[in-house]
Every structure is written in C-alpha cells, then in structure tokens.
Design a protein around this motif. Structure first.
Motif, PDB file in Angstrom:
ATOM      1  N   ALA A 104       2.990   4.348  -3.203  1.00  0.00           N
ATOM      2  CA  ALA A 104       1.828   3.497  -3.466  1.00  0.00           C
ATOM      3  C   ALA A 104       2.186   2.308  -4.342  1.00  0.00           C
ATOM      4  N   ARG A 105       3.212   2.429  -5.187  1.00  0.00           N
ATOM      5  CA  ARG A 105       3.591   1.303  -6.057  1.00  0.00           C
ATOM      6  C   ARG A 105       4.081   0.107  -5.257  1.00  0.00           C
ATOM      7  N   PHE A 106       4.447   0.326  -4.004  1.00  0.00           N
ATOM      8  CA  PHE A 106       4.814  -0.782  -3.123  1.00  0.00           C
ATOM      9  C   PHE A 106       3.665  -1.121  -2.160  1.00  0.00           C
ATOM     10  N   VAL A 107       3.016  -0.078  -1.618  1.00  0.00           N
ATOM     11  CA  VAL A 107       1.962  -0.312  -0.626  1.00  0.00           C
ATOM     12  C   VAL A 107       0.790  -1.087  -1.225  1.00  0.00           C
ATOM     13  N   LEU A 108       0.348  -0.699  -2.413  1.00  0.00           N
ATOM     14  CA  LEU A 108      -0.838  -1.347  -2.991  1.00  0.00           C
ATOM     15  C   LEU A 108      -0.619  -2.837  -3.246  1.00  0.00           C
ATOM     16  N   PRO A 109       0.478  -3.266  -3.860  1.00  0.00           N
ATOM     17  CA  PRO A 109       0.700  -4.716  -3.999  1.00  0.00           C
ATOM     18  C   PRO A 109       0.827  -5.431  -2.653  1.00  0.00           C
ATOM     19  N   MET A 110       1.391  -4.747  -1.654  1.00  0.00           N
ATOM     20  CA  MET A 110       1.489  -5.363  -0.328  1.00  0.00           C
ATOM     21  C   MET A 110       0.108  -5.629   0.244  1.00  0.00           C
ATOM     22  N   ILE A 111      -0.824  -4.698   0.020  1.00  0.00           N
ATOM     23  CA  ILE A 111      -2.200  -4.885   0.488  1.00  0.00           C
ATOM     24  C   ILE A 111      -2.887  -5.980  -0.328  1.00  0.00           C
ATOM     25  N   GLU A 112      -2.784  -5.878  -1.647  1.00  0.00           N
ATOM     26  CA  GLU A 112      -3.484  -6.809  -2.548  1.00  0.00           C
ATOM     27  C   GLU A 112      -3.016  -8.248  -2.362  1.00  0.00           C
ATOM     28  N   ARG A 113      -1.752  -8.422  -1.989  1.00  0.00           N
ATOM     29  CA  ARG A 113      -1.191  -9.778  -1.886  1.00  0.00           C
ATOM     30  C   ARG A 113      -1.002 -10.225  -0.439  1.00  0.00           C
ATOM     31  N   ASN A 114      -1.695  -9.546   0.470  1.00  0.00           N
ATOM     32  CA  ASN A 114      -1.821  -9.996   1.870  1.00  0.00           C
ATOM     33  C   ASN A 114      -0.470 -10.237   2.552  1.00  0.00           C
ATOM     34  N   VAL A 115       0.375  -9.226   2.471  1.00  0.00           N
ATOM     35  CA  VAL A 115       1.661  -9.322   3.172  1.00  0.00           C
ATOM     36  C   VAL A 115       1.451  -9.440   4.676  1.00  0.00           C
ATOM     37  N   ALA A 116       0.411  -8.776   5.186  1.00  0.00           N
ATOM     38  CA  ALA A 116       0.126  -8.801   6.629  1.00  0.00           C
ATOM     39  C   ALA A 116      -1.379  -8.802   6.835  1.00  0.00           C
ATOM     40  N   ALA A 117      -1.800  -8.988   8.087  1.00  0.00           N
ATOM     41  CA  ALA A 117      -3.226  -9.012   8.392  1.00  0.00           C
ATOM     42  C   ALA A 117      -3.889  -7.717   7.937  1.00  0.00           C
TER      43      ALA A 117
END
Length: 360
Positions: A104-117
């Motif tokens: 989650a320490r990687f997934v959550l920032p990826m979601i919050e910072r719009n890595v993908a749609a």
C-alpha cells in the motif's frame, strides 16, 4: 531473457480483464517471466508490461546488473521519488493493473498522484497464466515429485523407538539434498499419534509409540519448483479396525477424486467427489479443509480445489488431491498426491504406494 511465450499468454489474459498494461511486483512472477530472481526488500520493484510495448524493469540502483533480460532497465536511487519514475513509463490515459502483493505504501501514492486513469488488481492475468504449466515446468514438477517419492522411503526408515517428531524432521532436508533437491518446498510436517489429527502440526518432542499413526506431509524444491505429498504409516503393529477403516476411506476419497479429474470440469466437483466418500461413511465433520491447492514455483499458488470454487479445470493445471480425516482419539489420516490435468484425465505425479504399511 524474458520468455516471450509466457509474456504473450499473460497479455492475452490481461486483455480478458480489460487491461492493456500492468506492473508486476511479485519477485517469483518476475522470475517466471525473466528467469532472474530479484529481492528488493522494502524498495520498489516492478516489471512493466504492456501490449505493443517493450517491457521495462523498475529496479533500485543498488541491484543493477549488466545481463540483458529483454526488458529496458529503469534505475532509481533511495533518494528518488518513485512516482515520477513510474509516470515516465506508464500510459496515464489507460487503466493500470498491479498485482495483489504490491504494498500500500506504493499503491496509495500511485492512486493519489494519478499515475494512470485508474489502478486495479491485475493479478488474475498473471495467476491464471501461471496456473497452466508449460512443458518445461511440467518436467521440473515431475522431477520434484520423483525426488519426493524417493525421499519418503528414507523418511519412513527414520522412525524407530525413542525418536521424536523433531528429530525425524531435522533429518529430512539433508535427505532431500542428497537426492538432488535444493530446499524444502515448506517445512516438513511429521506427526505421531494424536498429533496426526492436526492438519498443520509442527514437529515437537512427541516420542513415537507402538500403535501410533505416523504422518509425513513433505515437499522439496527442484530448480525452484515444488513437490508436495502426504503418506501415513503405522508404528510397530497393524492398525486397529477403526484406524484401518479410516485409512481406507481416505484412500478411496483420494483415488476416486483422481479418477474423475480431467480438463473442463469444475474444481468444485472434484472436491465433492472426495468429500461425498467421507460423508457417506459418517466422517464428514472430520474432513476440515479444501481438497487441494495449486502448486508450482510456490507450494500454494492461486487456485484451489474447494467446495465453493466453480472455476473449470484447464489442461496443464497442477494441483494436490489431499483428503483427510482427523479424529484425535482414533486416527489422523491424509493421503496426498499432485496431479497434472490432461484433456481426458490426469497424470498422477506421485508413485509412492498407498497400501497400509507398518514400520517395524
């Protein structure tokens, strides 16, 4: 080098999940695709795959290497912000699959910072592909099970008056290595007497006694691939009438289930076949787990042979068939083989006998 056939199979299964791109973080899945094992610890590790694009490996510079593996290397350091590094590769207009073990320490920032749609669980694309073994994998699994068969004969001979479960278990790894295995698939389960009624009993200082059931649930790794088998013996005397009855019920459940395995049937129906044998004899409440689990690079992989699993078997699936009856005051018996699903049946990987055997 990346196995292109495996990669194409994964991409096809990803497309069925509505995905064109994915980051795989599971080190064993990465090894399965690239042939190389990476342990990044707490640091980010990911293999990016996408339809029509060159794969890219996100790797901390601590672990860089010169070997070509068929993927572009995207190196970063401990002080780098990983999100822009990921953004440099991922298509931001499309959904991105990640696997179920990405922290989650990687997934959550990826979601919050719009890595993908959007970011979704893409694990099924890999898991379903790995569940159908290729020819090389099947041969390695056969060899791992041959070693397990040979080892079981030696394990049985370790049991003698005065010996403890722990003492027997401590000798199993050396025997495996002497036969060509490199490691345990899982710690050996050795259980005497009432302990055999605990399906996941860990060896302790229990001393074997005359009349005990002696259960071995054991497995090794051969070139990374796992074996798994369970057999039960009786120490110093023939089993009692009740012990013999329980043993033969479990054996029939095992063999009846194996006899009906083939491609295109529900996993539920295989479990039901074994469970019905045990229920019909009045021991249904003492069969306390699913009938089997899938296996390969890990001893328990995605997929199980269970009452609630209506998924269909596929050719080249490999899973266990391991019914059991666990009644501490009478006997704990489990008989387990691995099988490879074929178009019209199955190949049983274990040849160690299932006849009742008494250790003299």
């Amino acid at each position: 080098m990346i196995d292109k056939h495996r990669l194409e199979r994964v991409l096809v299964n990803l497309e069925k999940e509505g995905l064109d791109q994915m980051i795989i973080s599971d080190p064993l899945a990465i090894k399965w695709l690239t042939g190389r094992m990476f342990w990044a610890g707490e640091r980010f590790l990911g293999l990016y795959i996408a339809k029509g694009k060159e794969p890219a490996l996100f790797l901390n510079a601590l672990f860089q290497f010169d070997e070509e593996i068929g993927a572009r290397k995207i190196l970063f350091t401990d002080t780098d912000d990983i999100i822009p590094v990921i953004k440099s590769v991922v298509d931001p207009e499309k959904a991105l699959g990640v696997d179920k073990i990405l922290p989650a320490r990687f997934v959550l920032p990826m979601i919050e910072r719009n890595v993908a749609a959007k970011i979704v669980n893409g694990s099924l694309g890999v898991d379903r592909t790995r569940a159908a073994k290729d020819e090389n994998e099947k041969e390695l699994m056969r060899m791992a099970s041959r070693i397990n068969d040979m080892a079981m004969e030696q394990f049985k001979n370790l049991v003698h008056e005065g010996v403890t479960e722990r003492e027997v278990a401590a000798q199993t790894l050396d025997i495996y290595k002497s036969l060509g295995a490199e490691a345990f698939a899982f710690p050996s389960i050795v259980a005497f007497g009432a302990n055999s009624a605990d399906p996941h009993h860990m060896p302790d200082d229990t001393v074997v006694k005359e009349g005990d059931t002696v259960l071995f649930d054991v497995g090794c790794k051969y070139h990374g691939y796992c074996s798994d088998m369970t057999r039960v013996f009786f120490f110093k005397k023939e089993p009692s009438e009740t012990q013999r009855k329980i043993y033969n019920i479990v054996r029939k459940a095992n063999e009846d289930a194996e006899a009906m395995v083939k491609a295109g049937i529900t996993l539920h129906s295989i479990d039901k076949t074994a469970r019905d044998v045990i229920r019909a004899e009045g021991y249904g409440e003492y069969f306390t787990h699913r009938l089997g689990h899938f296996i390969g690079l890990e001893d328990h992989e995605f997929g199980d042979v269970a009452e609630n699993n209506m998924a269909l078997t596929e050719k080249d699936n490999i899973f266990s068939i391991e019914p059991g009856i666990y009644k501490a005051d009478e006997a704990g018996v489990r008989i387990e083989d691995l099988v490879i699903v074929t178009e019209d049946g199955c190949e049983v990987l274990n040849s160690f006998p299932k006849d009742i055997q008494v250790i003299e």
